[in-house]
Design a protein around this motif. Structure first.
Motif, PDB file in Angstrom:
ATOM      1  N   SER A   1      35.717  44.424  42.383  1.00 37.30           N
ATOM      2  CA  SER A   1      35.880  44.998  43.400  1.00 37.30           C
ATOM      3  C   SER A   1      36.768  46.161  43.891  1.00 37.30           C
ATOM      4  CB  SER A   1      35.219  44.392  44.559  1.00 37.30           C
ATOM      5  OG  SER A   1      36.427  43.485  44.886  1.00 37.30           O
ATOM      6  N   GLN A   2      37.823  45.998  43.107  1.00 36.92           N
ATOM      7  CA  GLN A   2      39.007  47.067  43.484  1.00 36.92           C
ATOM      8  C   GLN A   2      38.869  48.270  42.426  1.00 36.92           C
ATOM      9  OE1 GLN A   2      42.754  45.124  42.418  1.00 36.92           O
ATOM     10  NE2 GLN A   2      41.702  43.326  41.705  1.00 36.92           N
TER      11      GLN A   2
ATOM     12  N   ASP B   1      36.030  39.510  40.238  1.00 34.93           N
ATOM     13  CA  ASP B   1      37.053  39.179  41.310  1.00 34.93           C
ATOM     14  C   ASP B   1      37.730  37.668  41.314  1.00 34.93           C
ATOM     15  OD1 ASP B   1      37.044  41.716  42.077  1.00 34.93           O
ATOM     16  OD2 ASP B   1      35.489  41.033  43.977  1.00 34.93           O
TER      17      ASP B   1
ATOM     18  N   CYS C   1      46.192  52.465  38.037  1.00 37.32           N
ATOM     19  CA  CYS C   1      46.042  51.141  39.111  1.00 37.32           C
ATOM     20  C   CYS C   1      47.213  50.454  38.774  1.00 37.32           C
ATOM     21  CB  CYS C   1      44.762  50.558  39.350  1.00 37.32           C
ATOM     22  SG  CYS C   1      43.991  49.991  37.703  1.00 37.32           S
TER      23      CYS C   1
ATOM     24  N   PHE D   1      47.066  46.540  40.291  1.00 36.86           N
ATOM     25  CA  PHE D   1      46.385  45.646  39.159  1.00 36.86           C
ATOM     26  C   PHE D   1      46.889  45.487  37.979  1.00 36.86           C
ATOM     27  CE2 PHE D   1      42.913  44.944  36.335  1.00 36.86           C
ATOM     28  CZ  PHE D   1      42.461  43.627  36.890  1.00 36.86           C
TER      29      PHE D   1
ATOM     30  N   THR E   1      40.449  51.578  42.951  1.00 36.96           N
ATOM     31  CA  THR E   1      41.880  51.955  42.942  1.00 36.96           C
ATOM     32  C   THR E   1      42.318  52.375  41.637  1.00 36.96           C
ATOM     33  OG1 THR E   1      42.361  49.534  42.435  1.00 36.96           O
ATOM     34  CG2 THR E   1      42.341  50.433  44.939  1.00 36.96           C
TER      35      THR E   1
END
Length: 741
Positions: free
Chosen positions: A220-221, A172, A232, A235, A224
Motif C-alpha cells: 500500500s505504500q 504489507d 522510495c 522502503f 512513495t
C-alpha cells in the motif's frame, strides 16, 4: 588484419560438443562475477542473450508445456545461451511444511536438458499479483493474509497492484514479516522455500543462479515509490533491504556456489531509481527489467490491436532504465543482468530495445519464448519448434551476433539489423582490472545462421580467426596487442528483403516512411499495414484485419495528419464490458449499445482508435481532452462534489481504492513530452470513466483526462495543471475529481 581462410582450424572447448549448428559455447564451471561483469572459472566475461520460459500455472514446469529437445536445439542454433525458468513458491511448498520435491525434479530435468546444449538456467522465483489467491502466481494461499479486505482480482494484472486492497494488504503483512498461519514470520517461511530450492540445485550443472522475487511490489505504500530521480529510499533501505539480508543469508547457507540475483521494486521498470542496499556477499547480481511507460503503452497497444506509438519515442526511456542499473552496479559492485523486456510482437520495438542494450553492453533475457517465439497450441501447450510454427521475424530479431565468452573486457559492440553489420571491440585486460589474457586466448562470438543465410565475412584486427568459414561460432584468438576489433558483414549471396515504399494515396509523406506491407493468409488473420510516418502522429497508417472465416474486415486504424496526436481517445466499458479506446472523430459511439463495428455516419477514415476486445471499432460523438483542439469542456465542480445535476447513484458495493485514489502516474512519455494516467475510478461497472492519455510535446505539461463517467455517473477530470517546471509524478492539481456523484 586477418580475413577468413578456408583452411583455418577450429578450436574446441572442453564442454560437451553441441549440435553442429549450435551458436552457443558453454562457460567453464560455475558463473560468478567481477564488478558488473559475469565471469566463468577461467575469468572469461560471460554475456547472456536469453529468453524467459514462464510456467505460472500448475503443473508449473516446462516439460508440462512440451518444452523439450526441439526447443533447446532451436535456442542453441539462435545463439540464445540462457533460459529464465519460473519456479513457483506455491508449487514448491503447497502446504505449510510440505515440500514437493517431485516438482523440483521436473525442473531439474529441464536444467539438465538445457545444459546439454550449453544453455544456462536462471531459477526465477516468480510472482505476479502476489499469488493464486488473486488468480495469479507466486506465494501460496497459506501465506496470504488479507484481513478480509475486498479481493478485487477481476481488474487483472497489473491493475490489481493499484486497485485491489486485499492484495496490497498481503504485501504489507509480508514486508512487516508478520506472523503468518504457520506460526512463523512470513519472510522466514519464504526464506525456507528459497533455501529448499537452492539446496536442491547447489551442485547441478548449468545453473546461472537464483532470482529471489520477480518484480517486488511495495504494497500500500507504493505511491512513495513512484518519484522520478528519487524512488522510495525509506522502503528500499528499510523493510526491503532487511528482507534481502534475511533470505540471501539463508540461500547462501544452502548454496555457497551460485549467484543470487535480487531485483528492485517494480517502479524501477519505468525509470525510477533504486536505493536498495543488499547485504555483503561476493556472489550477488542485480536483476532488473525494462518496461518504461512509453514502451508499455506501445506493447499494450500492439497486443490489443490499438495504434502503436513511434518506437523512437521510447529509446530515451530505455536508456534511463539502463543508466539507473549501471549506477546501482557501480555503487554496489554487483553483477548486472536485464532479466525481462519485450512482451511485444512489435519487431521494431523489440529491435530498438536490443539496440539500447547493446549500446550499454548489457546482457539480457527476452519475455518470452512462449507466445512471442513459439506459440501455444489449442490445448495450451507449446507447438513443436519446427519452421512452420516459429515466429521467424521475432527469432531473427533476437538471434543477433554478440560476444558470448570474452578473453578480456568488452569495450563496445554494435549490430545493424538492416545491414547485418556487426562490430566488437574488447581489451585483453581481465575484467577484474589487473592482468591480461595471454596471446592465443579465445573469444567466442555467436553468429547465428538465421542472420546470415548466405554466409558472412569476418575481419579481425589485433588477433586471428580460429574457426571455419561461416561457423555459427566465430572463434577469435588474441595476438600481441591489447585491443582487438572484430567486424562481421553478410556476403553478397545473402537473402535480401524488399519493401514497397509507396504510401497510400491519402497518407502524409514523411521522412523515414515505411511502405505498405501485406501479409495474406489462408488459415489465420490477414493484415495490411501501410506507411507509418515518424512525426509523433499517425500519418495515413492503415491496419486492416480480415477474419478468414467470415471475410469481415475490421479497420484498426486509419489515421489522418490532422489528428491531434497518437493517443487521444476515450477509455470505458460499454454494455458488453469491452474495454474500448476510441478516438477523435465524428461518429455514433454509444456506450449503451452492444459491441459492434460501426462506420456510419462518416466511415472509418478518422477512426484513430479501436477497442481491446469483441471486435469493436467505433468513434465517439465528440473530441476529447482539455488540451486537444477536439476537446469538450471540463464541468466545473459544484458544491461538495456530490451534486452534478443528476440524481445521486447508489453507492457501489465496493470502491477501491476509493475517492481520492492514489492511482495517478505522471511522467515523461517521450523525449519532449509527458504522459498522464487517471485517478479516482469506481462506480457500478468497476472501471468507469473516460480516459485520455495525450501530450502536446511541451515540458510545460498540458496533459489531461476528461470525460463523463459511465458506471459511476457525473464527470471526472484528471490531469496536469499545465504549470509544471519539469516532468514529475502526481503534480499539483492532479488528480482532480471535479464532479463524481
Amino acid at each position: 588484419m586477418l580475413v577468413f581462410a578456408a583452411s583455418a582450424a577450429a578450436v574446441a572447448h572442453a564442454s560437451p560438443a553441441p549440435p553442429t549448428n549450435s551458436a552457443v559455447v558453454a562457460p567453464s564451471g560455475v558463473v560468478t562475477h567481477t564488478g558488473r561483469w559475469m565471469i566463468d572459472e577461467k575469468g572469461h566475461v560471460v554475456i547472456i542473450h536469453g529468453v524467459n520460459m514462464p510456467t505460472k500455472e500448475l503443473p508449473a514446469y516446462p516439460a508440462a508445456l512440451n518444452f523439450g529437445e526441439d526447443d533447446a536445439t532451436l535456442l542453441a542454433a539462435s545463439g540464445l545461451n540462457a533460459v529464465r525458468l519460473t519456479v513457483e513458491r506455491y508449487a514448491v511448498e503447497p502446504k505449510a511444511g510440505q515440500f514437493d520435491d517431485a516438482y523440483l525434479g521436473h525442473v531439474a530435468d529441464t536444467i539438465k536438458l538445457l545444459a546439454g546444449h550449453g544453455i544456462l538456467s536462471l531459477i526465477d522465483f516468480h510472482q505476479d499479483s502476489w499469488g493464486p489467491t488473486f488468480y495469479d502466481n507466486g506465494f501460496p494461499d497459506w501465506m496470504t493474509m488479507t484481513d478480509g479486505l475486498p479481493n478485487l482480482y477481476e481488474v487483472g494484472f497489473p491493475a490489481q497492484y493499484f486497485l485491489n486492497p486485499a492484495l496490497n494488504r498481503a504485501f504489507d503483512h509480508f514486508w512487516a514479516n508478520d506472523i503468518g498461519p504457520s506460526g512463523r514470520g512470513l519472510q522466514d517461511d519464504d526464506a525456507d522455500i528459497l533455501a529448499h530450492v537452492a539446496k536442491r540445485f547447489a551442485r547441478q550443472r548449468g545453473v546461472l543462479g537464483y532470482e529471489i522475487m520477480n518484480e517486488p511490489w511495495p504494497g500500500s505504500q507504493y505511491p512513495t515509490c513512484t518519484v522520478p530521480e528519487v524512488g522510495c529510499p525509506l522502503f528500499d533501505q528499510g523493510a526491503f533491504s532487511a528482507y534481502y539480508a534475511k533470505v540471501i543469508a539463508k540461500i547462501r547457507t544452502a548454496d555457497p556456489n551460485h549467484l543470487i540475483w535480487y531485483e528492485p521494486v517494480t517502479t524501477f521498470n519505468q525509470g525510477v531509481p533504486t536505493s536498495v542496499t543488499p547485504p555483503a556477499d561476493p556472489k550477488l547480481g542485480f536483476a532488473f527489467h525494462d518496461y518504461p511507460l512509453c514502451g508499455s503503452i506501445s506493447d499494450g497497444a500492439d497486443q490489443t490491436g490499438l495504434p502503436v506509438p513511434p518506437t523512437e519515442a521510447c529509446a530515451a526511456n530505455d536508456s534511463i532504465v539502463m543508466g539507473n542499473a549501471e549506477a546501482h552496479a557501480a555503487a554496489t559492485g554487483n553483477a548486472l543482468l536485464q532479466t525481462e523486456f519485450g512482451a511485444s510482437t512489435n519487431i521494431g520495438r523489440v529491435t530498438q530495445q536490443l539496440d539500447v542494450s547493446d549500446q550499454h553492453t548489457m546482457p539480457w533475457m527476452f519475455w518470452s519464448y512462449t507466445r512471442y517465439v513459439d506459440p501455444y497450441a489449442d490445448d495450451g501447450t507449446l507447438l513443436p519448434a519446427t519452421p512452420d510454427n516459429i515466429n521467424h521475424p521475432m527469432l531473427t530479431a533476437l538471434a543477433r551476433p554478440y560476444p558470448q565468452l570474452v578473453s578480456g573486457t568488452p569495450m563496445a559492440w554494435t549490430f545493424d539489423a538492416a545491414t547485418k553489420d556487426f562490430s566488437l571491440q574488447y581489451s585483453t585486460t581481465r575484467a577484474a582490472g589487473h592482468g591480461s589474457f595471454p596471446r592465443g586466448a579465445e573469444t567466442d562470438i555467436a553468429v547465428p545462421a538465421i542472420q546470415y543465410p548466405g554466409g558472412y565475412t569476418a575481419t579481425v584486427t589485433g588477433g586471428t580467426i580460429a574457426s571455419k568459414p561461416n561457423s555459427p561460432v566465430l572463434r577469435v584468438r588474441g595476438g600481441t596487442e591489447n585491443s582487438i576489433t572484430v567486424t562481421i558483414a553478410a556476403t553478397s549471396g545473402g537473402e535480401q528483403t524488399t519493401t514497397n515504399s509507396e504510401c497510400p494515396a491519402d497518407a502524409t509523406s514523411a521522412a523515414g516512411v515505411a511502405g505498405a506491407d501485406v501479409k495474406p493468409s489462408s488459415s489465420g488473420p490477414e493484415t495490411a499495414t501501410g506507411c507509418m510516418g515518424k512525426t509523433g502522429v499517425v500519418d495515413g497508417t492503415v491496419n486492416i484485419y480480415v477474419d478468414p472465416s467470415t471475410g469481415r474486415e475490421y479497420v484498426l486504424q486509419d489515421g489522418q495528419s490532422g489528428n491531434p496526436n497518437l493517443l487521444a481517445g476515450y477509455l470505458g466499458v460499454d454494455s458488453q464490458h469491452t474495454l474500448t479506446l476510441v478516438g477523435c472523430a465524428g461518429g455514433d459511439y454509444d456506450p449503451n449499445r452492444s459491441d459492434e463495428w460501426n462506420q456510419s455516419p462518416d466511415g472509418p477514415q478518422n477512426n484513430a482508435m479501436a477497442s481491446a476486445g469483441m471486435g469493436t471499432f467505433t468513434a465517439p460523438s465528440g473530441p476529447v481532452g482539455p488540451t486537444s483542439p477536439c476537446s469538450p469542456p471540463i464541468v466545473p465542480a459544484r458544491g461538495t462534489g456530490d451534486s452534478c445535476g443528476t440524481p445521486r447513484d447508489p453507492s457501489p458495493s465496493t470502491v477501491a481504492p476509493g475517492n481520492g485514489s492514489p492511482l495517478n502516474a505522471y511522467t515523461s512519455g517521450s523525449p519532449n513530452g509527458s504522459t498522464g494516467i487517471a485517478g479516482d475510478f469506481g462506480g457500478n461497472d468497476g472501471a468507469s470513466g473516460y480516459l485520455q492519455v495525450t501530450s502536446d510535446g511541451q515540458r510545460s505539461g498540458n496533459i489531461a483526462t476528461g470525460g463523463t463517467s459511465k458506471g459511476g455517473g457525473g464527470t471526472v477530470a484528471v490531469g496536469n495543471d499545465g504549470n509544471e517546471a519539469k516532468d514529475s509524478w502526481t503534480p499539483e492539481g492532479s488528480p482532480i475529481a471535479v464532479c463524481q456523484d
